[in-house]
Design a protein around this motif. Structure first.
Motif, PDB file in Angstrom:
ATOM      1  N   ARG A 174       3.957  -3.656  -9.441  1.00  0.00           N
ATOM      2  CA  ARG A 174       4.776  -2.576  -8.890  1.00  0.00           C
ATOM      3  C   ARG A 174       6.135  -3.112  -8.443  1.00  0.00           C
ATOM      4  NH1 ARG A 174       4.007  -0.680  -3.580  1.00  0.00           N
ATOM      5  NH2 ARG A 174       1.952  -1.646  -3.564  1.00  0.00           N
ATOM      6  N   GLY A 175       6.114  -4.281  -7.814  1.00  0.00           N
ATOM      7  CA  GLY A 175       7.362  -4.869  -7.328  1.00  0.00           C
ATOM      8  C   GLY A 175       8.282  -5.312  -8.441  1.00  0.00           C
ATOM      9  N   GLU A 176       7.732  -5.963  -9.472  1.00  0.00           N
ATOM     10  CA  GLU A 176       8.565  -6.442 -10.579  1.00  0.00           C
ATOM     11  C   GLU A 176       9.204  -5.276 -11.329  1.00  0.00           C
ATOM     12  OE1 GLU A 176       5.784  -8.893 -12.746  1.00  0.00           O
ATOM     13  OE2 GLU A 176       6.513 -10.709 -11.756  1.00  0.00           O
ATOM     14  N   THR A 177       8.427  -4.214 -11.558  1.00  0.00           N
ATOM     15  CA  THR A 177       8.969  -3.050 -12.266  1.00  0.00           C
ATOM     16  C   THR A 177      10.054  -2.366 -11.439  1.00  0.00           C
ATOM     17  OG1 THR A 177       6.805  -2.712 -13.286  1.00  0.00           O
ATOM     18  CG2 THR A 177       8.360  -0.896 -13.426  1.00  0.00           C
ATOM     19  N   THR A 178       9.857  -2.306 -10.130  1.00  0.00           N
ATOM     20  CA  THR A 178      10.855  -1.687  -9.251  1.00  0.00           C
ATOM     21  C   THR A 178      12.140  -2.498  -9.233  1.00  0.00           C
ATOM     22  OG1 THR A 178       9.052  -0.837  -7.865  1.00  0.00           O
ATOM     23  CG2 THR A 178      11.259  -0.793  -6.925  1.00  0.00           C
ATOM     24  N   CYS A 179      12.023  -3.815  -9.278  1.00  0.00           N
ATOM     25  CA  CYS A 179      13.227  -4.661  -9.321  1.00  0.00           C
ATOM     26  C   CYS A 179      14.004  -4.462 -10.624  1.00  0.00           C
ATOM     27  CB  CYS A 179      12.845  -6.130  -9.153  1.00  0.00           C
ATOM     28  SG  CYS A 179      12.356  -6.570  -7.469  1.00  0.00           S
ATOM     29  N   VAL A 180      13.280  -4.349 -11.736  1.00  0.00           N
ATOM     30  CA  VAL A 180      13.934  -4.064 -13.024  1.00  0.00           C
ATOM     31  C   VAL A 180      14.682  -2.736 -12.941  1.00  0.00           C
ATOM     32  CG1 VAL A 180      13.532  -3.477 -15.449  1.00  0.00           C
ATOM     33  CG2 VAL A 180      12.370  -5.442 -14.429  1.00  0.00           C
ATOM     34  N   ASP A 181      14.041  -1.742 -12.350  1.00  0.00           N
ATOM     35  CA  ASP A 181      14.659  -0.418 -12.223  1.00  0.00           C
ATOM     36  C   ASP A 181      15.919  -0.473 -11.379  1.00  0.00           C
ATOM     37  OD1 ASP A 181      14.056   2.564 -12.800  1.00  0.00           O
ATOM     38  OD2 ASP A 181      14.539   2.563 -10.669  1.00  0.00           O
ATOM     39  N   HIS A 207       0.797  -1.229   0.000  1.00  0.00           N
ATOM     40  CA  HIS A 207       0.000   0.000   0.000  1.00  0.00           C
ATOM     41  C   HIS A 207       0.834   1.287   0.000  1.00  0.00           C
ATOM     42  CE1 HIS A 207      -3.240  -2.766   0.684  1.00  0.00           C
ATOM     43  NE2 HIS A 207      -2.854  -3.056   1.900  1.00  0.00           N
ATOM     44  N   SER A 208       2.106   1.186  -0.376  1.00  0.00           N
ATOM     45  CA  SER A 208       2.952   2.387  -0.371  1.00  0.00           C
ATOM     46  C   SER A 208       2.570   3.373  -1.462  1.00  0.00           C
ATOM     47  CB  SER A 208       4.427   2.000  -0.528  1.00  0.00           C
ATOM     48  OG  SER A 208       4.641   1.329  -1.757  1.00  0.00           O
ATOM     49  N   TYR A 209       1.797   2.931  -2.441  1.00  0.00           N
ATOM     50  CA  TYR A 209       1.342   3.859  -3.478  1.00  0.00           C
ATOM     51  C   TYR A 209       0.380   4.897  -2.886  1.00  0.00           C
ATOM     52  CZ  TYR A 209      -3.139   1.405  -3.574  1.00  0.00           C
ATOM     53  OH  TYR A 209      -4.358   0.878  -3.235  1.00  0.00           O
ATOM     54  N   LEU A 210      -0.219   4.582  -1.740  1.00  0.00           N
ATOM     55  CA  LEU A 210      -1.101   5.529  -1.052  1.00  0.00           C
ATOM     56  C   LEU A 210      -0.344   6.411  -0.070  1.00  0.00           C
ATOM     57  CD1 LEU A 210      -4.140   3.192  -0.252  1.00  0.00           C
ATOM     58  CD2 LEU A 210      -4.089   5.056  -1.918  1.00  0.00           C
ATOM     59  N   ASN A 211       0.694   5.840   0.539  1.00  0.00           N
ATOM     60  CA  ASN A 211       1.470   6.560   1.554  1.00  0.00           C
ATOM     61  C   ASN A 211       2.931   6.111   1.466  1.00  0.00           C
ATOM     62  OD1 ASN A 211       2.613   7.739   3.786  1.00  0.00           O
ATOM     63  ND2 ASN A 211       1.154   6.913   5.267  1.00  0.00           N
ATOM     64  N   PRO A 212       3.817   6.959   0.976  1.00  0.00           N
ATOM     65  CA  PRO A 212       5.214   6.554   0.769  1.00  0.00           C
ATOM     66  C   PRO A 212       6.102   6.696   2.009  1.00  0.00           C
ATOM     67  CG  PRO A 212       4.904   8.766  -0.052  1.00  0.00           C
ATOM     68  CD  PRO A 212       3.556   8.319   0.451  1.00  0.00           C
ATOM     69  N   LYS A 213       5.536   7.013   3.153  1.00  0.00           N
ATOM     70  CA  LYS A 213       6.318   7.338   4.344  1.00  0.00           C
ATOM     71  C   LYS A 213       7.385   6.299   4.654  1.00  0.00           C
ATOM     72  CE  LYS A 213       5.868   8.325   9.305  1.00  0.00           C
ATOM     73  NZ  LYS A 213       4.915   8.492  10.441  1.00  0.00           N
ATOM     74  N   HIS A 214       7.024   5.020   4.699  1.00  0.00           N
ATOM     75  CA  HIS A 214       7.978   3.987   5.095  1.00  0.00           C
ATOM     76  C   HIS A 214       9.043   3.744   4.025  1.00  0.00           C
ATOM     77  CE1 HIS A 214       5.037   2.114   8.263  1.00  0.00           C
ATOM     78  NE2 HIS A 214       5.485   3.313   8.590  1.00  0.00           N
ATOM     79  N   SER A 216       9.139   1.860  -4.973  1.00  0.00           N
ATOM     80  CA  SER A 216       8.038   1.439  -5.832  1.00  0.00           C
ATOM     81  C   SER A 216       7.009   2.539  -6.054  1.00  0.00           C
ATOM     82  CB  SER A 216       7.357   0.193  -5.257  1.00  0.00           C
ATOM     83  OG  SER A 216       6.585   0.496  -4.108  1.00  0.00           O
ATOM     84  N   HIS A 217       6.802   3.416  -5.069  1.00  0.00           N
ATOM     85  CA  HIS A 217       5.792   4.463  -5.243  1.00  0.00           C
ATOM     86  C   HIS A 217       6.235   5.522  -6.251  1.00  0.00           C
ATOM     87  CE1 HIS A 217       8.275   6.817  -2.385  1.00  0.00           C
ATOM     88  NE2 HIS A 217       7.705   7.866  -2.910  1.00  0.00           N
ATOM     89  N   LYS A 218       7.557   5.573  -6.540  1.00  0.00           N
ATOM     90  CA  LYS A 218       8.068   6.483  -7.562  1.00  0.00           C
ATOM     91  C   LYS A 218       8.193   5.795  -8.914  1.00  0.00           C
ATOM     92  CE  LYS A 218      10.793   9.515  -4.515  1.00  0.00           C
ATOM     93  NZ  LYS A 218      12.160  10.030  -4.218  1.00  0.00           N
ATOM     94  N   VAL A 219       8.605   4.535  -8.882  1.00  0.00           N
ATOM     95  CA  VAL A 219       8.859   3.804 -10.130  1.00  0.00           C
ATOM     96  C   VAL A 219       7.561   3.417 -10.831  1.00  0.00           C
ATOM     97  CG1 VAL A 219       9.843   1.683 -11.094  1.00  0.00           C
ATOM     98  CG2 VAL A 219      11.080   2.928  -9.322  1.00  0.00           C
ATOM     99  N   ALA A 220       6.598   2.899 -10.077  1.00  0.00           N
ATOM    100  CA  ALA A 220       5.341   2.421 -10.660  1.00  0.00           C
ATOM    101  C   ALA A 220       4.227   2.598  -9.645  1.00  0.00           C
ATOM    102  CB  ALA A 220       5.460   0.957 -11.080  1.00  0.00           C
ATOM    103  N   ARG A 230      16.359   6.254 -16.270  1.00  0.00           N
ATOM    104  CA  ARG A 230      16.470   5.185 -15.298  1.00  0.00           C
ATOM    105  C   ARG A 230      16.193   3.830 -15.941  1.00  0.00           C
ATOM    106  NH1 ARG A 230      17.066   6.460 -10.163  1.00  0.00           N
ATOM    107  NH2 ARG A 230      16.288   4.416  -9.561  1.00  0.00           N
ATOM    108  N   GLY A 231      16.443   2.785 -15.163  1.00  0.00           N
ATOM    109  CA  GLY A 231      16.347   1.427 -15.667  1.00  0.00           C
ATOM    110  C   GLY A 231      15.019   1.080 -16.294  1.00  0.00           C
ATOM    111  N   LYS A 232      13.925   1.474 -15.647  1.00  0.00           N
ATOM    112  CA  LYS A 232      12.607   1.089 -16.179  1.00  0.00           C
ATOM    113  C   LYS A 232      12.317   1.749 -17.520  1.00  0.00           C
ATOM    114  CE  LYS A 232       9.547   4.639 -14.404  1.00  0.00           C
ATOM    115  NZ  LYS A 232       8.158   4.912 -14.000  1.00  0.00           N
ATOM    116  N   HIS A 233      12.989   2.883 -17.807  1.00  0.00           N
ATOM    117  CA  HIS A 233      12.789   3.586 -19.077  1.00  0.00           C
ATOM    118  C   HIS A 233      13.616   2.983 -20.210  1.00  0.00           C
ATOM    119  CE1 HIS A 233      12.161   7.262 -16.278  1.00  0.00           C
ATOM    120  NE2 HIS A 233      11.002   6.672 -16.504  1.00  0.00           N
ATOM    121  N   SER A 234      14.624   2.183 -19.864  1.00  0.00           N
ATOM    122  CA  SER A 234      15.668   1.831 -20.823  1.00  0.00           C
ATOM    123  C   SER A 234      15.455   0.515 -21.551  1.00  0.00           C
ATOM    124  CB  SER A 234      17.017   1.758 -20.102  1.00  0.00           C
ATOM    125  OG  SER A 234      17.071   0.597 -19.272  1.00  0.00           O
TER     126      SER A 234
END
Length: 324
Positions: A219-226, A181-188, A207-211, A265-269
């Motif tokens: 969200r997790g898979e895209t963040t790992c690629v990045d 649920h970090s897409y709602l609250n990125p605090k942690h 993940s809240h920035k990447v996807a 960044r990685g996800k763009h490339s």
């Protein structure tokens, strides 16, 4: 060992009085196109990796077109901009040559990305192969947000910092941070980024920035690629900057648009080079009155095929070498 072609274009003389360069940096060959202030086109093709002759193929191609000596610096004042499409990210993903990465996620969800959606591509296979993942280690953080983004359990920063130091001691300097649920609250996730950079992580993909999507797996898979590819790109851009100084650099992204080097960044490339091929083929087709074409882009490492029928078709989920 390059081949240089020169011809005058029908375009008007550049009012800026500066050169422009377009480069396609592949895994095997690099192609460089330069347009002079007088409107002439110059091209150069050379090996992407040739350490006995030059440090970087893009810089060397530009140097040859400008007829500079081998160790002569490229004069920044002569060049207006350089635009680059590259398969560096694609090839790193295909050849499993990205940066060693740790997945930092909510406690209890450490296996979620490997489990995925439990798809069975080969329904009757007796020997099931586990799903490939890009991270080498996982770090479970005892934190939790509810489905509304409110904090249920806070992060213990002292124990987290110690755990991050232990990851660094294993030689891992890139992190993919994926919390529920970090897409709602990125605090942690932001707390992890702060502590990770304090202890020496070179790259932290949140993940809240990447996807920023509700889907935890996507969200997790895209963040790992990045996290896996961004350090590879940063090394390449750093090497480029050594040879090109402060000349404005832009990179082709997977969606066919350009971005400044500092934001690449990685996800763009992953489909940077192939996207450039699609855009170029479509442009050439329109200029020649063609509405339906098939594009074939063969490199030394990979081959890409596309079709174009008057408009771009976009997809929001892609899979390369088994990684989404």
């Amino acid at each position: 060992m390059g081949i240089v072609n020169r011809k005058k274009t029908s375009s008007k003389q550049d009012q800026s009085g500066k050169w422009k360069f377009w480069c396609d940096r592949g895994g095997t060959f690099t192609d460089v196109i330069g347009i002079s202030p007088q409107g002439q086109i110059f091209t150069e093709k050379l090996l992407s990796v040739n350490p006995n002759d030059y440090q970087d193929s893009t810089v060397e191609g530009i140097r040859r077109i400008l007829k500079l000596k081998k160790n002569e610096n490229i004069p920044e004042k002569l060049i207006e901009k350089i635009r680059i499409g590259t398969t560096i990210g694609t090839n790193a993903l295909l050849e499993n040559k990205g940066e060693p990465t740790v997945l930092i996620t909510t406690k209890g969800f450490e296996d979620s990305l490997q489990i995925g959606y439990q798809n069975r591509p080969d329904l009757f296979a007796l020997a099931i192969q586990p799903k490939k993942v890009l991270y080498e280690n996982t770090l479970a953080v005892d934190e939790r947000l509810n489905a509304e983004g409110k904090v249920v359990k806070s992060v213990d920063e002292i124990s987290l910092k110690q755990a991050l130091i232990e990851i660094i001691d294993k030689g891992i300097y890139s992190a993919a941070v994926v919390f529920m649920h970090s897409y709602l609250n990125p605090k942690h996730e932001l707390i992890v980024e702060k502590l990770a950079k304090q202890v020496g992580f070179r790259n932290v993909s949140l993940s809240h920035k990447v996807a920023k999507t509700i889907k935890f797996i996507a969200r997790g898979e895209t963040t790992c690629v990045d996290a896996y590819l961004t350090p590879v790109l940063q090394k390449y851009i750093s090497k480029l900057s050594e040879g090109l100084g402060n000349i404005p650099l832009q990179f082709m992204q997977s969606h066919g648009g350009l971005v400044a080097a500092s934001f690449f960044r990685g996800k763009h490339s992953v489909l940077s080079g192939p996207a450039g091929g699609v855009v170029g083929a479509a442009y050439a087709a329109r200029n020649n009155g063609l509405k339906k074409i098939i594009g074939f882009d063969m490199g030394g490492t990979s081959t890409d095929v596309c079709h174009y029928s008057g408009r771009y078709e976009r997809t929001f989920e892609n899979e390369v070498n088994g990684f989404k």
